[in-house]
Structures are given as structure tokens and as C-alpha cells.
Design a protein around this motif. Structure first.
Motif, short mmCIF file in Angstrom:
data_model
loop_
_atom_site.label_atom_id
_atom_site.label_comp_id
_atom_site.label_asym_id
_atom_site.label_seq_id
_atom_site.Cartn_x
_atom_site.Cartn_y
_atom_site.Cartn_z
N GLU A 29 40.79 -38.00 -31.16
CA GLU A 29 40.29 -38.43 -32.49
C GLU A 29 41.17 -38.06 -33.65
O GLU A 29 41.25 -38.86 -34.37
CB GLU A 29 39.01 -37.63 -32.76
N ALA A 30 41.89 -36.75 -33.64
CA ALA A 30 42.84 -36.66 -34.61
C ALA A 30 44.04 -37.42 -34.76
O ALA A 30 44.33 -38.11 -35.82
CB ALA A 30 43.19 -35.21 -34.59
N ARG A 58 43.79 -40.69 -33.55
CA ARG A 58 43.44 -41.84 -34.30
C ARG A 58 43.43 -42.05 -35.65
O ARG A 58 43.47 -43.07 -36.45
CB ARG A 58 42.07 -42.14 -33.47
N LYS A 59 43.05 -40.79 -36.34
CA LYS A 59 42.98 -40.57 -37.86
C LYS A 59 44.42 -40.32 -38.52
O LYS A 59 44.31 -40.04 -39.70
CB LYS A 59 41.84 -39.51 -38.16
N ARG A 60 45.44 -40.10 -37.51
CA ARG A 60 46.79 -39.58 -38.20
C ARG A 60 47.06 -40.26 -39.37
O ARG A 60 47.85 -39.98 -40.26
CB ARG A 60 47.83 -39.53 -37.07
N ASP A 61 47.07 -41.48 -39.47
CA ASP A 61 47.44 -42.61 -40.61
C ASP A 61 46.63 -42.31 -41.60
O ASP A 61 47.12 -43.20 -42.81
CB ASP A 61 47.67 -43.82 -40.24
N LEU A 62 45.59 -41.80 -41.85
CA LEU A 62 44.48 -41.90 -42.82
C LEU A 62 45.08 -40.90 -43.96
O LEU A 62 45.45 -39.70 -43.31
CB LEU A 62 43.17 -41.68 -42.30
N HIS A 63 45.09 -41.22 -45.24
CA HIS A 63 45.42 -40.14 -46.23
C HIS A 63 44.56 -38.78 -46.03
O HIS A 63 43.24 -39.13 -45.84
CB HIS A 63 45.60 -40.64 -47.51
N ALA A 84 43.95 -36.69 -43.84
CA ALA A 84 43.22 -36.38 -42.56
C ALA A 84 43.69 -35.21 -42.12
O ALA A 84 45.00 -34.71 -42.24
CB ALA A 84 43.36 -37.45 -41.47
N THR A 85 42.88 -34.38 -41.56
CA THR A 85 43.16 -32.89 -40.90
C THR A 85 42.60 -33.09 -39.43
O THR A 85 41.82 -33.72 -39.00
CB THR A 85 42.61 -31.72 -41.65
N SER A 86 43.42 -32.23 -38.76
CA SER A 86 42.82 -32.11 -37.29
C SER A 86 41.37 -31.16 -37.13
O SER A 86 41.05 -31.32 -36.36
CB SER A 86 43.71 -31.36 -36.64
#
Length: 103
Positions: A91-92, A94-99, A101-103
Motif C-alpha cells: 500500500e505504501a 502505491r502511495k509513494r508518489d503522493l505528496h 504520504a507516509t508509510s
């Protein structure tokens, strides 16, 4: 960033290791934003180590290593943060390119 997270990390038994080239070039940029970016990565590393400790058997190597080097062109600085935590979940990743975002 190290000062802000250092006490929390040390309280959790995490060792911070800095490996900085002696002759790093000056970096142009917004100091606040660069500091925030480094703080976010260090915070994620600290949380990852804490998460690993809670999920599995306690780890003995609680270390975050911050390495800063300058390539031969001397126009950039590369900062690498490595830790002994759990790594990123699917999940993290997949979100890595979002401003922000944290793990």
C-alpha cells in the motif's frame, strides 16, 4: 531533522549514523522544504524500525544510516537513508508518489 528526531529515536534505542563526504558542495534550494523532506524520510525510518519491533521478534540492530555523497560532476548531492525496519508495504509503495504520504 536529526535534532528533531534524534531524541525520539534514541529513546527507542535507535542509533543514527551519519556518513557525510567531507567536501560536499553547497545545495541551492528551499532550506525548509529540503529539511522537511529529510525529516519525513527519517520519521518513516524510525516508524519502520518501531513497527518491525512490534510485528516480529525484537531486532537488535536498530540503526538509521544517513549517507551524503557528491557525484563527480559536483553539481548535486545524493542523500541515502537506510534502516533496519520493515520496508514499505504494498500500500505504501502505491502511495509513494503522493505528496506528504507516509508509510
Amino acid at each position: 531533522a536529526m535534532v528533531l528526531l534524534g531524541d525520539n529515536g534514541r529513546d527507542a534505542g535507535i542509533e543514527f549514523v551519519e556518513r557525510l563526504d567531507a567536501d560536499l558542495p553547497l545545495v541551492r534550494g528551499d532550506a525548509d522544504l529540503l529539511g522537511q523532506a529529510v525529516a519525513n524520510v527519517l520519521c518513516n525510518a524510525t516508524e519502520s524500525i518501531a513497527d518491525r519491533n512490534q510485528r516480529s521478534s525484537p531486532i537488535t540492530d536498530r540503526r538509521i544510516v544517513i549517507t551524503a555523497t557528491a557525484p563527480d560532476d559536483r553539481k548535486t548531492v545524493r542523500i541515502v537513508v537506510s534502516d533496519s525496519g520493515t520496508g514499505f508495504s504494498d500500500e505504501a509503495l502505491r502511495k509513494r508518489d503522493l505528496h506528504h504520504a507516509t508509510s
